[in-house]
Design an enzyme around this catalytic site. Structure first.
Site, mmCIF file in Angstrom:
data_model
loop_
_atom_site.group_PDB
_atom_site.id
_atom_site.type_symbol
_atom_site.label_atom_id
_atom_site.label_comp_id
_atom_site.label_asym_id
_atom_site.label_seq_id
_atom_site.Cartn_x
_atom_site.Cartn_y
_atom_site.Cartn_z
ATOM 1 N N ARG A 174 0.836 -1.197 0.000
ATOM 2 C CA ARG A 174 0.000 0.000 0.000
ATOM 3 C C ARG A 174 0.875 1.253 0.000
ATOM 4 N NH1 ARG A 174 -2.755 -3.559 3.502
ATOM 5 N NH2 ARG A 174 -4.933 -3.953 2.893
ATOM 6 N N LYS A 199 -2.121 -2.935 8.197
ATOM 7 C CA LYS A 199 -3.535 -2.574 8.364
ATOM 8 C C LYS A 199 -4.297 -3.569 9.231
ATOM 9 C CE LYS A 199 -7.565 -1.186 5.656
ATOM 10 N NZ LYS A 199 -8.137 -1.042 4.298
ATOM 11 N N HIS A 256 -4.318 2.754 -5.308
ATOM 12 C CA HIS A 256 -4.582 1.421 -4.757
ATOM 13 C C HIS A 256 -4.813 0.373 -5.847
ATOM 14 C CE1 HIS A 256 -5.224 -0.867 -1.097
ATOM 15 N NE2 HIS A 256 -6.264 -1.466 -1.657
ATOM 16 N N ARG A 259 -2.142 -2.245 -6.286
ATOM 17 C CA ARG A 259 -2.141 -3.426 -5.409
ATOM 18 C C ARG A 259 -2.895 -4.578 -6.078
ATOM 19 N NH1 ARG A 259 -1.502 -5.322 -0.110
ATOM 20 N NH2 ARG A 259 -3.350 -6.169 0.939
ATOM 21 N N HIS A 281 -3.605 -10.695 3.693
ATOM 22 C CA HIS A 281 -5.032 -11.000 3.847
ATOM 23 C C HIS A 281 -5.243 -12.224 4.730
ATOM 24 C CE1 HIS A 281 -5.622 -8.411 0.245
ATOM 25 N NE2 HIS A 281 -6.755 -8.151 0.866
ATOM 26 N N TYR A 291 -9.252 -8.309 -4.908
ATOM 27 C CA TYR A 291 -7.923 -7.977 -5.412
ATOM 28 C C TYR A 291 -7.451 -8.822 -6.589
ATOM 29 C CZ TYR A 291 -7.329 -4.837 -1.495
ATOM 30 O OH TYR A 291 -7.477 -3.798 -0.620
#
Length: 304
Positions: A174, A199, A256, A259, A281, A291
């Site tokens: 990110r 995150k 983003h 990504r 994730h 994604y």
């Protein structure tokens, strides 16, 4: 005389409400805006998303509903705000803002004693929008890099923003993590970058491709290794990226999106469990649905 009688009745009703609230151990005559400011001072600084929440709540403080006493804020007030907000931003933004507002009322109720019931009870959240599927093509990347001075130097914000874009496509990191990446967390020998806090609240180690290493080596030579690798603040990266994509006539792109592009490319080289380790994730379904955006024409070729 009639008007005076009405004023007296209104004043009397307000005083009765104050007495009732005080009898319940609650604090009357507290503006919603003052509760929000207290939350900003006491609660927001404890969160990792402090900066974004600070901006969200300061924007919310400009809304008239915050001028009411918190005990007078109703479910209808919140529903009206939701309807108004949805006219200017997407549902996901409203859902995030509502999460913060809901927590303010929760703290006001359970810890600070301002209210006896939250107006958030029964509030219907806006429906989730469809996940974004935009990828960043080589053509997009080349168009932005071409106007960034990246080929000639890394001493400008434009050039380092281009470097960050290229690095993001290689690593799936990110923007914030790229900006905060320090030389001490890069292992050139093992070709890894350590991210101490991510995150999802955990640390992880990201493998670096040869192209990613080449970008870092060039930064080290041209910028030096005294500070952070990319020597650019998140706010500057964001502003510069917006300028570059406008100049390149690619305004539909989000940083983003790199990504998603990176993870789709990496999915051709590693299995889904390894991909989840790289991306951080914990929920594989989010990785797959949000994604991972394969080109079905490419998939068709693999089937032959």
């Amino acid at each position: 005389m009639h008007r005076l009688r009405q004023c007296n009745m209104k004043w009397g009703a307000e005083e009765e409400k104050k007495i009732e609230l005080q009898a319940q151990g609650l604090q009357p005559d507290t503006l919603f805006s003052d509760v929000i400011k207290r939350y900003l001072n006491k609660i927001t600084p404890t969160k990792r998303g402090e900066k974004h929440e600070f901006n969200r709540l300061n924007r919310f403080l400009r809304h008239p509903v915050t001028d009411k006493y918190i005990s007078d804020v109703s479910r209808r007030d919140i529903e009206d705000w939701i309807a108004e907000r949805l006219e200017s931003v997407k549902s996901e933004s409203v859902r995030r803002e509502l999460s913060t507002i809901g927590h303010i009322f929760k703290i006001a109720l359970e810890r600070w004693g301002y209210i006896q019931k939250s107006p958030m009870v029964g509030i219907q959240l806006p429906e989730k929008g469809k996940p974004r599927t935009q990828r960043v093509t080589e053509e997009n990347i080349n168009a932005i890099v071409a106007i960034s001075e990246y080929v000639d130097t890394l001493k400008t914000a434009k050039a380092r923003t281009a470097a960050a874009i290229l690095f993001a496509v290689e690593t799936a990191m990110r923007a914030g993590k790229i900006c905060s990446l320090s030389w001490g967390n890069v292992n050139f020998e093992k070709r890894t970058a350590f991210l101490p806090m991510t995150k999802n609240g955990t640390s992880r180690t990201v493998p670096l491709t040869k192209n990613a290493i080449a970008i870092l080596e060039r930064l080290k030579v041209e910028i030096g290794d005294a500070g952070l690798c990319f020597d650019i603040k998140s706010s500057v990266l964001d502003a510069t990226f917006r300028k570059l994509k406008k100049l390149a006539e690619r305004e539909y792109l989000h940083f983003h999106d790199t990504r998603r592009e990176a993870l789709t490319r990496l999915s051709k080289k590693v299995d889904v469990m390894t991909l989840a380790k790289i991306s951080g994730h914990k929920d594989i379904s989010i990785l797959q649905n949000v994604y991972y955006a394969p080109d079905m024409a490419e998939v068709a070729e693999l089937l032959d």
